[in-house]
Design an enzyme around this catalytic site. Structure first.
Site, PDB file in Angstrom:
ATOM      1  N   ILE A  18       0.813  -1.226   0.000  1.00 33.89           N
ATOM      2  CA  ILE A  18       0.000   0.000   0.000  1.00 33.89           C
ATOM      3  C   ILE A  18       0.846   1.275   0.000  1.00 33.89           C
ATOM      4  O   ILE A  18       0.333   2.378  -0.114  1.00 33.89           O
ATOM      5  CB  ILE A  18      -1.004   0.040   1.186  1.00 33.89           C
ATOM      6  CG1 ILE A  18      -0.295  -0.185   2.519  1.00 33.89           C
ATOM      7  CG2 ILE A  18      -2.137  -0.945   0.967  1.00 33.89           C
ATOM      8  CD1 ILE A  18      -1.205   0.011   3.721  1.00 33.89           C
ATOM      9  N   GLY A  19       2.128   1.132   0.139  1.00 33.88           N
ATOM     10  CA  GLY A  19       2.952   2.354   0.100  1.00 33.88           C
ATOM     11  C   GLY A  19       4.424   2.047   0.191  1.00 33.88           C
ATOM     12  O   GLY A  19       4.835   0.933   0.519  1.00 33.88           O
ATOM     13  N   VAL A  22      11.186   6.139   2.117  1.00 36.03           N
ATOM     14  CA  VAL A  22      12.616   6.225   1.842  1.00 36.03           C
ATOM     15  C   VAL A  22      13.309   4.878   2.025  1.00 36.03           C
ATOM     16  O   VAL A  22      14.046   4.419   1.166  1.00 36.03           O
ATOM     17  CB  VAL A  22      13.271   7.283   2.760  1.00 36.03           C
ATOM     18  CG1 VAL A  22      14.773   7.314   2.570  1.00 36.03           C
ATOM     19  CG2 VAL A  22      12.675   8.647   2.481  1.00 36.03           C
ATOM     20  N   SER A  23      13.048   4.245   3.157  1.00 38.42           N
ATOM     21  CA  SER A  23      13.730   2.966   3.393  1.00 38.42           C
ATOM     22  C   SER A  23      12.746   1.911   3.868  1.00 38.42           C
ATOM     23  O   SER A  23      13.090   1.029   4.636  1.00 38.42           O
ATOM     24  CB  SER A  23      14.830   3.164   4.431  1.00 38.42           C
ATOM     25  OG  SER A  23      14.275   3.753   5.586  1.00 38.42           O
ATOM     26  N   ALA A  24      11.502   2.073   3.449  1.00 34.56           N
ATOM     27  CA  ALA A  24      10.493   1.133   3.935  1.00 34.56           C
ATOM     28  C   ALA A  24       9.433   0.838   2.891  1.00 34.56           C
ATOM     29  O   ALA A  24       9.234   1.605   1.956  1.00 34.56           O
ATOM     30  CB  ALA A  24       9.831   1.721   5.179  1.00 34.56           C
ATOM     31  N   VAL A  26       5.265  -0.449   2.849  1.00 32.96           N
ATOM     32  CA  VAL A  26       4.105  -0.592   3.736  1.00 32.96           C
ATOM     33  C   VAL A  26       3.140  -1.602   3.100  1.00 32.96           C
ATOM     34  O   VAL A  26       2.871  -1.537   1.896  1.00 32.96           O
ATOM     35  CB  VAL A  26       3.392   0.765   3.960  1.00 32.96           C
ATOM     36  CG1 VAL A  26       2.289   0.625   5.004  1.00 32.96           C
ATOM     37  CG2 VAL A  26       4.389   1.833   4.403  1.00 32.96           C
ATOM     38  N   LYS A  46       4.660  -1.729   8.397  1.00 34.38           N
ATOM     39  CA  LYS A  46       5.739  -0.972   7.767  1.00 34.38           C
ATOM     40  C   LYS A  46       7.010  -1.776   7.964  1.00 34.38           C
ATOM     41  O   LYS A  46       7.411  -2.054   9.096  1.00 34.38           O
ATOM     42  CB  LYS A  46       5.845   0.412   8.410  1.00 34.38           C
ATOM     43  CG  LYS A  46       6.874   1.286   7.718  1.00 34.38           C
ATOM     44  CD  LYS A  46       6.626   2.749   8.001  1.00 34.38           C
ATOM     45  CE  LYS A  46       7.652   3.597   7.281  1.00 34.38           C
ATOM     46  NZ  LYS A  46       7.305   5.002   7.223  1.00 34.38           N
ATOM     47  N   ASP A 140       8.853  15.184  11.406  1.00 31.51           N
ATOM     48  CA  ASP A 140       8.570  14.784  10.020  1.00 31.51           C
ATOM     49  C   ASP A 140       7.090  15.014   9.685  1.00 31.51           C
ATOM     50  O   ASP A 140       6.442  14.158   9.099  1.00 31.51           O
ATOM     51  CB  ASP A 140       8.962  13.303   9.837  1.00 31.51           C
ATOM     52  CG  ASP A 140       9.233  12.962   8.376  1.00 31.51           C
ATOM     53  OD1 ASP A 140       9.376  13.900   7.562  1.00 31.51           O
ATOM     54  OD2 ASP A 140       9.288  11.759   8.050  1.00 31.51           O
TER      55      ASP A 140
END
Ligand SMILES: Nc1ncnc2c1ncn2[C@@H]1O[C@H](COP(=O)(O)OP(=O)(O)OP(=O)(O)O)[C@@H](O)[C@H]1O
Length: 535
Positions: A18-19, A22-24, A26, A46, A140
């Site tokens: 679903i997404g 940067v370093s992940a 989801v 995540k 963030d």
């Protein structure tokens, strides 16, 4: 009582992606162990690549533990987290409408309606106010980290999850989040002394602009690592012009209330101490008549594709439009940036000199409802672009031709320590053009359009004399404006030339002396040998 979520990947069945960040990655997943009616079996996981994250596992654990103690209706708290090989899995409640960033990219590319923005921002502020009260800085805040549930509930997520939170070392953190610098407060960029809650308020203001315009300011620029520095040091004027005219076009079609603009203006104060606290902002008139979450269901979520479909679509569009979407790389990712038409800053470095001007930061323009560059000397001094600009003009008349020589000198001294090295930019333009008011070609036999070499040379020699005077004036002016010159008005290069000249003179003298000594020696030799013998 709510059931505990298992700490083993075997209990989770991945439904789909679903997404990506940067370093992940989801995923939407189903927890096979959860069956109680008050605990949802559908979760979002995540999966963070620990090799991409600069933090060590211990600090991640500590952070996650601290975050698990927080509890607020507008904060997305993880169910649990555990490691799977070199990845950290964070299991969280599934927010079926996804992030506001994905909602915007899918259905509201020109921005959300203002009443929806008011609801979303108010809920986010409640989360920030709580976080700040508890002594936490989110660091963030952006539309990508504000998630919406099927029922219009808004939650601030990605703290205790996102890589930046784990990076305690400022420098490494700076590198880590350079992928998405658009939301960063000026003190976060410039200061090495750290920053506080007010950095979140700045990002909150940028997020408000992001929701209003569909993208954060400057997002047409590539989110490369070096961009962060380039944005603040050198920003191409033509890009700003393009951006502002783009924005102007958009703004003409979209009107925002004075209250909204005022609220955003307060958040985007350059001086963090002048920005209001989250608590104070909540009392701003903009939020006074803000609607309930139901309003979002009717006006934002209706007709919205599922978060899975949106992710698929965004990937499809990314590939088709060559959108820069770099996951698992040090560059970072941005769904806003397109590499199709906009030239990059790197290209700019080899671009036309006159297009570059120095920018020391960004100011919020109330009427235009956008960010605008700040020039080191401040607006309104000298040239409208903020630089002190002096124009020297010399004119050389050649029969039937006019040679114009323009010398610009713009110098800027920065008040900001981050920009303490002033620059001088000089530019000379020589133009030869037909002058209709001058006599027609006095030599009708002469070749049309060809400038007589002798006359030009003659004129240029005369011009050189006048330029030497101008040069002296420019030097003095640059020195006056705080340039890099010595008090005598000489540049380092000129000082070097002087030294070389002096050494050359000394060498010449030495040579002459040597020659004289040699001659003397020759003479002495002749004397010693008794001189030339006369027969
Ligand atoms: N709990 C969740 N429920 C539903 N969707 C989610 C959830 N968490 C994330 N997503 C979706 O996944 C997308 C990517 O999330 P992620 O937090 O990795 O990226 P990001 O915040 O955009 O980037 P970054 O890694 O820079 O923080 C979000 O935009 C959102 O649509």
């Amino acid at each position: 009582m709510a059931q505990e979520y298992p700490l083993d990947p075997k209990w989770y069945e991945i439904i789909g992606e679903i997404g990506s960040g940067v370093s992940a990655m989801v995923y939407k997943a189903k927890c096979l162990k959860i069956s109680a009616p008050n605990s949802s079996s559908i979760v979002a996981i995540k999966s963070i690549d620990l090799d991409q994250s600069r933090a060590d596992l211990e600090s991640i654990r500590l952070e996650t533990k601290t975050m698990s103690l927080l509890s607020h209706p507008n904060i997305l708290r993880a169910h649990c987290s555990f490691t799977v090989g070199r990845r950290l899995w964070v299991v969280m409640p599934f927010m079926s409408s996804g992030s506001l960033q994905s909602i915007i990219s899918s259905n509201f590319s020109s921005g959300l309606p203002e009443p929806c923005i008011a609801v979303v921002l108010k809920e986010t502020l409640k989360a920030l106010s709580y976080l700040h009260d508890q002594g936490h800085v989110h660091r963030d805040v952006k539309a990508g980290n504000i998630l919406v549930g099927y029922d219009g509930v808004v939650k601030l997520g990605d703290f205790g999850v996102s890589a930046p939170v784990y990076d305690i070392n400022f420098d490494s953190r700076l590198k880590e989040i350079a992928g998405t610098p658009y939301w960063m407060a000026p003190e976060v960029i410039h200061s090495h002394n750290g920053y506080g809650f007010k950095a979140d308020i700045w990002s909150f203001g940028i997020t408000a602009l992001e929701l209003a315009h569909g993208r954060p300011p400057l997002s047409h620029l590539p989110p490369s690592k070096s961009l962060l520095f380039k944005i603040t040091k050198r920003f191409r004027f033509s890009d700003y012009d393009n951006e502002s005219s783009d924005n102007t076009r958009k703004h003409n079609t979209r009107k925002f209330s004075k209250a909204f603009k005022d609220m955003v203006g307060l958040c985007l104060h350059q001086d963090p101490t002048k920005r209001p606290t989250a608590d104070k902002l909540l009392k701003h008139v903009f939020f006074k008549n803000s609607k309930s979450c139901d309003f979002l269901v009717k006006n934002l979520l209706v007709g919205l594709p599922s978060v899975e479909e949106r992710f698929k679509m965004s990937n499809y569009n990314s590939n088709n439009n060559k959108m820069i979407r770099v996951s698992n790389s040090s560059l970072g990712s941005s769904s806003y940036n397109s590499s199709t038409t906009t030239p990059t800053i790197e290209e700019d470095e080899t671009g036309v000199f006159e297009k570059q001007r120095r920018v020391s930061g960004w100011n919020f323009n109330f009427d235009g409802f956008q960010m605008e560059p700040v020039y080191p000397l401040g607006l309104g001094q000298g040239h409208p672009d903020g630089s002190k600009r002096v124009r020297f003009r010399a004119e050389l008349v050649i029969p039937n031709k006019r040679v114009d020589l323009d010398v610009f000198s713009s110098s800027s001294a920065s008040p900001s320590p981050a920009f303490s090295t002033p620059t001088e930019e000089q530019e000379a333009v020589v133009r030869v053009e037909e002058d209709p008011y001058l006599d027609p070609d006095p030599d009708p036999e002469g070749e049309e359009g060809v400038v007589d070499r002798g006359s030009v040379m003659c004129g240029l020699v005369a011009l050189r004399g006048s330029l030497d005077d101008q040069r002296k004036n420019v030097k003095e002016l640059i020195s006056f404006l705080g340039g890099e010159q010595s008090l005598g008005g000489e540049t380092k290069e000129e000082q070097m030339v002087d030294v070389v000249e002096r050494l050359r003179g000394e060498l010449e003298q030495e040579r002459r002396k040597n020659k004289e000594l040699l001659m003397e020696l020759e003479f002495l030799k002749v004397i010693v040998s008794g001189g030339p013998q006369d027969d």
